[in-house]
Design an enzyme around this catalytic site. Structure first.
Site, PDB file in Angstrom:
ATOM      1  N   TYR A   1      16.982  29.550   1.356  1.00  0.00           N
ATOM      2  CA  TYR A   1      15.967  30.409   1.948  1.00  0.00           C
ATOM      3  C   TYR A   1      16.251  30.677   3.430  1.00  0.00           C
ATOM      4  O   TYR A   1      16.580  29.759   4.188  1.00  0.00           O
ATOM      5  CB  TYR A   1      14.584  29.770   1.816  1.00  0.00           C
ATOM      6  CG  TYR A   1      14.126  29.605   0.387  1.00  0.00           C
ATOM      7  CD1 TYR A   1      13.778  30.704  -0.395  1.00  0.00           C
ATOM      8  CD2 TYR A   1      14.045  28.344  -0.188  1.00  0.00           C
ATOM      9  CE1 TYR A   1      13.355  30.556  -1.702  1.00  0.00           C
ATOM     10  CE2 TYR A   1      13.623  28.177  -1.505  1.00  0.00           C
ATOM     11  CZ  TYR A   1      13.286  29.285  -2.256  1.00  0.00           C
ATOM     12  OH  TYR A   1      12.872  29.134  -3.558  1.00  0.00           O
TER      13      TYR A   1
ATOM     14  N   MET B   1      12.378  23.281  -2.796  1.00  0.00           N
ATOM     15  CA  MET B   1      11.391  22.362  -3.337  1.00  0.00           C
ATOM     16  C   MET B   1      12.019  21.295  -4.228  1.00  0.00           C
ATOM     17  O   MET B   1      11.650  20.117  -4.160  1.00  0.00           O
ATOM     18  CB  MET B   1      10.339  23.137  -4.134  1.00  0.00           C
ATOM     19  CG  MET B   1       9.184  22.286  -4.631  1.00  0.00           C
ATOM     20  SD  MET B   1       7.925  23.236  -5.501  1.00  0.00           S
ATOM     21  CE  MET B   1       7.230  24.202  -4.174  1.00  0.00           C
TER      22      MET B   1
ATOM     23  N   ARG C   1     -10.217   0.766  14.453  1.00  0.00           N
ATOM     24  CA  ARG C   1     -10.231   1.351  13.114  1.00  0.00           C
ATOM     25  C   ARG C   1     -11.420   0.823  12.328  1.00  0.00           C
ATOM     26  O   ARG C   1     -12.427   1.500  12.186  1.00  0.00           O
ATOM     27  CB  ARG C   1      -8.888   1.041  12.421  1.00  0.00           C
ATOM     28  CG  ARG C   1      -8.650   1.798  11.141  1.00  0.00           C
ATOM     29  CD  ARG C   1      -7.178   1.785  10.749  1.00  0.00           C
ATOM     30  NE  ARG C   1      -6.619   0.445  10.617  1.00  0.00           N
ATOM     31  CZ  ARG C   1      -5.332   0.208  10.355  1.00  0.00           C
ATOM     32  NH1 ARG C   1      -4.483   1.223  10.214  1.00  0.00           N
ATOM     33  NH2 ARG C   1      -4.874  -1.028  10.237  1.00  0.00           N
TER      34      ARG C   1
ATOM     35  N   LYS D   1       0.838  -1.198   0.000  1.00  0.00           N
ATOM     36  CA  LYS D   1       0.000   0.000   0.000  1.00  0.00           C
ATOM     37  C   LYS D   1       0.878   1.254   0.000  1.00  0.00           C
ATOM     38  O   LYS D   1       2.069   1.190   0.318  1.00  0.00           O
ATOM     39  CB  LYS D   1      -0.911  -0.002   1.229  1.00  0.00           C
ATOM     40  CG  LYS D   1      -0.166  -0.059   2.553  1.00  0.00           C
ATOM     41  CD  LYS D   1      -1.095  -0.165   3.732  1.00  0.00           C
ATOM     42  CE  LYS D   1      -0.310  -0.209   5.039  1.00  0.00           C
ATOM     43  NZ  LYS D   1      -1.187  -0.199   6.213  1.00  0.00           N
TER      44      LYS D   1
END
Length: 371
Positions: free
Chosen positions: A266, A313, A137, A39
């Site tokens: 930054y 980024m 859950r 998953k």
């Protein structure tokens, strides 16, 4: 999904390591049938390459969170049993059945709704009943409703096959076992004496590795352990019995020598020292690197080099030990010479669990299966 194949940044998945970890897990658990959870893009390692590596290593089935992941595996030509761990809307029951998938079910209403959608289908829906023993859950929480669902499945053999039943332990990878024992007692209270299907699977990685003498382990659902992540992070067992599966590496794309007191990236959280060589690397937080990774030492030319300044980024900068040519390999996770950075090392640096770091690795990263 756009995969950045034109930049020199890649995740390598080691077939040899997957094979080793599968063998270790099977030996420890005694499992005759092993699902591997793939998953969330196989925990960030890459859905298709990890599935292919796992099957080659002897894994018997795959487990996913959502129907779409299962369909992607089928479209890739994978034919082993696939279990959908999450609840899928009953309107997709026919699609699940037609693709020979196993649906997780937690209440009778779902089965009754799904039957309406299976009317006229030539396929039988394989059902995995979830039992909530303390995870809180999904799953049946009382014996009466579970028994009603089993009886309903038996009464509708044209539409359903009672294929599987499961629970999930919320704390099976700790030296503290009180809650594990409470969940195990709940399992027996809810299920003992009820009809059982062919597949009864309680064990996740922790339960498979540390509790195989207490629970049924003919069928298990492995996860972190196959990915080379020790489930207890070294608390129950040392973490040296697994082989790391994932290497994350890139290359220097720009190198410059800097004067003193020049701010990097930054916010200028780092200032250079006199004549410092700085390398730029094409990977950033959009690829899933956690921003607190600043200061982590990557490996370049067999030496350690710290990440300097805030990562951007798409790029980050490192302080080089010396002038190095563009194209020099930079290893963020993996081994170079005498040094090795593990996924656990990154996790400890940024204050996250290793599986959280891994699942954050984005689709833009190219993934390749090696050795």
């Amino acid at each position: 999904m756009v995969v950045a194949v034109t930049r020199p940044t890649r995740i390598k998945i080691s077939q040899a390591a997957v094979t080793h970890n599968v063998a270790v897990t099977r030996q420890a658990s005694g499992a005759k049938f092993m699902f591997l959870a793939v998953k969330a893009n196989a925990y960030g390692f890459g859905l298709i390459p990890m599935a292919q590596a796992a099957i080659k290593a002897g894994v018997d089935g795959l487990a996913v969170a959502v129907l779409d992941e299962a369909l992607a595996l089928r479209q890739a030509g994978i034919t082993v049993p696939i279990l959908i761990l999450g609840i899928t809307l009953p309107q997709y029951a026919k699609l699940i059945a037609d693709n020979d998938l196993i649906a997780t079910v937690s209440d009778l209403d779902w089965l009754q709704a799904a039957q309406q959608n299976l009317a006229g289908s030539q396929s039988t829906l394989q059902v995995n009943l979830g039992v909530d023993t303390g995870m809180g859950r999904i799953g049946f929480r009382n014996r009466e409703s579970l028994s009603e669902a089993i009886t309903y499945l038996a009464s509708q053999p044209i539409f359903f096959k009672y294929q599987s039943i499961m629970t999930h332990f919320s704390e099976s990878d700790s030296l503290a076992t009180d809650y594990f024992q409470k969940q195990l007692a709940n399992w027996h209270r809810l299920t003992d004496g009820l009809p059982m299907p062919p597949m009864v699977h309680l064990a996740n990685s922790g339960a498979a590795m540390y509790h195989a003498d207490e629970i049924p382990t003919d069928f298990i659902r492995a996860g972190t352990v196959v990915y080379g992540i020790e489930p207890s992070r070294g608390e129950v067992l040392p973490d040296n019995y697994l082989k790391p599966v994932l290497t994350l590496e890139t290359e220097l794309i720009f190198v410059k020598q800097m004067p003193a007191n020049v701010g990097i990236s930054y916010g200028h959280t780092y200032y250079t020292h006199e004549s410092e060589w700085v390398g730029t690397v094409p990977i950033g937080y959009a690829d899933g690197l956690p921003r607190p990774i600043q200061g982590f030492e990557v490996l370049v030319n067999g030496q350690k080099a710290p990440i300097i300044g805030q990562i951007a980024m798409d790029q980050l900068m490192i302080s080089l030990p010396e002038k190095l040519p563009v194209g020099t390999v930079v290893t963020i996770i993996g081994k170079q010479g005498q040094y090795e950075n593990t996924l656990e090392d990154v996790a400890q640096h940024v204050g996250l669990a290793p599986w959280v770091v891994a699942t954050g690795l984005q689709d833009r990263l190219m993934r390749v299966l090696v050795d």
